[in-house]
Write a protein that holds these residues in place. Structure first.
Motif, short mmCIF file in Angstrom:
data_model
loop_
_atom_site.label_atom_id
_atom_site.label_comp_id
_atom_site.label_asym_id
_atom_site.label_seq_id
_atom_site.Cartn_x
_atom_site.Cartn_y
_atom_site.Cartn_z
N UNK A 50 0.83 -1.21 0.00
CA UNK A 50 0.00 0.00 0.00
C UNK A 50 0.87 1.26 0.00
N UNK A 51 1.94 1.25 0.82
CA UNK A 51 2.81 2.43 0.92
C UNK A 51 3.49 2.75 -0.42
N UNK A 52 3.80 1.69 -1.18
CA UNK A 52 4.47 1.90 -2.48
C UNK A 52 3.48 2.17 -3.60
N UNK A 53 2.20 2.18 -3.26
CA UNK A 53 1.18 2.53 -4.25
C UNK A 53 1.06 1.55 -5.40
N UNK A 54 1.27 0.29 -5.13
CA UNK A 54 1.19 -0.72 -6.20
C UNK A 54 -0.23 -0.76 -6.78
N UNK A 55 -0.32 -0.82 -8.08
CA UNK A 55 -1.63 -0.87 -8.76
C UNK A 55 -1.84 -2.17 -9.52
N UNK A 56 -0.77 -2.95 -9.69
CA UNK A 56 -0.87 -4.22 -10.40
C UNK A 56 -0.10 -5.30 -9.63
N UNK A 57 -0.58 -6.51 -9.74
CA UNK A 57 0.11 -7.64 -9.10
C UNK A 57 -0.15 -8.90 -9.89
N UNK A 58 0.78 -9.83 -9.81
CA UNK A 58 0.62 -11.12 -10.47
C UNK A 58 0.61 -12.20 -9.40
N UNK A 59 -0.42 -13.03 -9.39
CA UNK A 59 -0.54 -14.08 -8.38
C UNK A 59 -0.66 -15.43 -9.07
N UNK A 60 0.29 -16.30 -8.79
CA UNK A 60 0.28 -17.65 -9.35
C UNK A 60 0.08 -18.64 -8.22
N UNK A 61 -0.96 -19.46 -8.30
CA UNK A 61 -1.25 -20.44 -7.25
C UNK A 61 -1.16 -21.84 -7.83
N UNK A 62 -0.50 -22.73 -7.11
CA UNK A 62 -0.45 -24.14 -7.50
C UNK A 62 -0.97 -24.96 -6.32
N UNK A 63 -2.14 -25.50 -6.48
CA UNK A 63 -2.78 -26.26 -5.40
C UNK A 63 -3.15 -27.66 -5.86
#
Length: 337
Positions: A50-63
């Protein structure tokens, strides 16, 4: 949040923990989130994003998903005077995956088992049913199965021609109180009771706290644990936990026995034993009626077992055409009179 159609969801822990909590999703939740990657991160990691103001993220899940089975473990001490009054004394023995679960709920299970040992020796006027519930962390599955079977059996009993509403009791009716022990043993913490039922349930805990010098906080309402499942079916419930301090490590690898205190477990056991002896095992009459006041029932509805979709019937199973034909038939009858 599903209405926003997210591509993925990341939960930020609200407490300052060293690692994210491990949460087991119940079946209906898995169905709802099956196409959405879900993850949890620590509070400080979330703060950094939040402090770095991130607007995009990539989430890879392996379940890897797999089905398994679990069983409730039940032991019983038959009542000598009122065998048809059943007191359920319980605690869940499962925990989140791949962790020891020392406080949640090895501590509670140990207290429940010790109560079984000491109360079985002395006997009881009422039947004591000790239940180590399975599947609590995956949606209260063990207690929901237990309560569901009671409801089914009771409905079948009521349908018998020999059943008399005024004289006979179903198996569910015979369950008059549930005492649930969940999350216990932390060295620094606070003893908490939650109750579902008459105000006298809370009063007897408060009085005993002053007598024994063991401080407890008492509040009215449903606790997110196995006792609330039976309370949702009309059985008064007392639910005992020790919260605060290292109990915040629950559902993580930090929930370790090194953070548990033998004194804390002993105090909880002593309090439970004295309370049960005084008001249950040795009492000539239970201090509370088998009832859940109307103002508490709404908060317990979520603990009822979800209806099986295969068994669920629409509110009106009759086809619309059949309804119209019936109305037309009635109209013809009226016109010919």
């Amino acid at each position: 949040f599903l209405r926003f159609k997210p591509k993925a969801v990341v939960f930020i822990e609200s407490h300052l923990t060293e690692e994210p909590m491990r949460v087991n999703l119940r079946e209906e939740s898995l169905e709802a989130y099956k196409d959405i990657p879900l993850g949890r991160i620590t509070h400080l990691d979330g703060l950094d994003i939040v402090k770095h103001g991130a607007t995009q993220a990539k989430l890879i899940m392996r379940n890897t998903a797999h089905k398994s089975h679990c069983k409730n473990v039940i032991g019983e001490v038959k009542g000598t005077t009122y065998p048809d009054e059943i007191i359920t004394i319980c605690g869940h023995y499962d925990t989140s995956r791949d962790i020891s679960g020392a406080s949640d709920n090895a501590g509670g299970t140990a207290i429940m088992m010790e109560l079984g040992r000491v109360l079985a020796k002395s006997g009881s006027k009422r039947t004591l049913r000790f239940v180590a519930f399975a599947g609590e962390e995956t949606g209260l599955q063990g207690s929901r199965n237990y309560a569901g079977e009671l409801v089914k059996k009771s409905e079948a009993q009521k349908k018998r021609k020999s059943f008399n509403d005024k004289l006979d009791k179903t198996d569910l009716d015979k369950h008059v109180l549930v005492y649930n022990v969940d999350v216990h043993g932390c060295i620094l913490g606070q003893n908490n009771f939650m109750f579902s039922g008459e105000e006298d349930l809370g009063a007897m805990v408060r009085l005993l706290s002053k007598e024994l010098g063991i401080p407890v906080e008492v509040s009215k309402g449903a606790m997110s644990s196995d006792g609330s499942v039976l309370a949702a079916e009309g059985v008064p419930a007392l639910q005992f936990a020790r919260n605060g301090g290292t109990s915040g490590f629950l559902h993580s690898t930090l929930d370790d026995i090194k953070y548990l205190s033998a004194d804390a477990l002993e105090n909880a056991g002593v309090f439970s034993e004295v309370l049960l002896r005084r008001y249950v095992t040795d009492a000539y009459a239970l201090p509370v009626a088998r009832t859940i006041p109307e103002d508490q029932q709404k908060g317990l509805k979520t603990f009822k077992k979800p209806e099986d979709k295969k068994d669920a019937k629409p509110k009106d199973a009759k086809p619309k055409a059949a309804k119209k034909a019936k109305k037309a038939k009635k109209a013809v009858k009226r016109s010919t009179k």
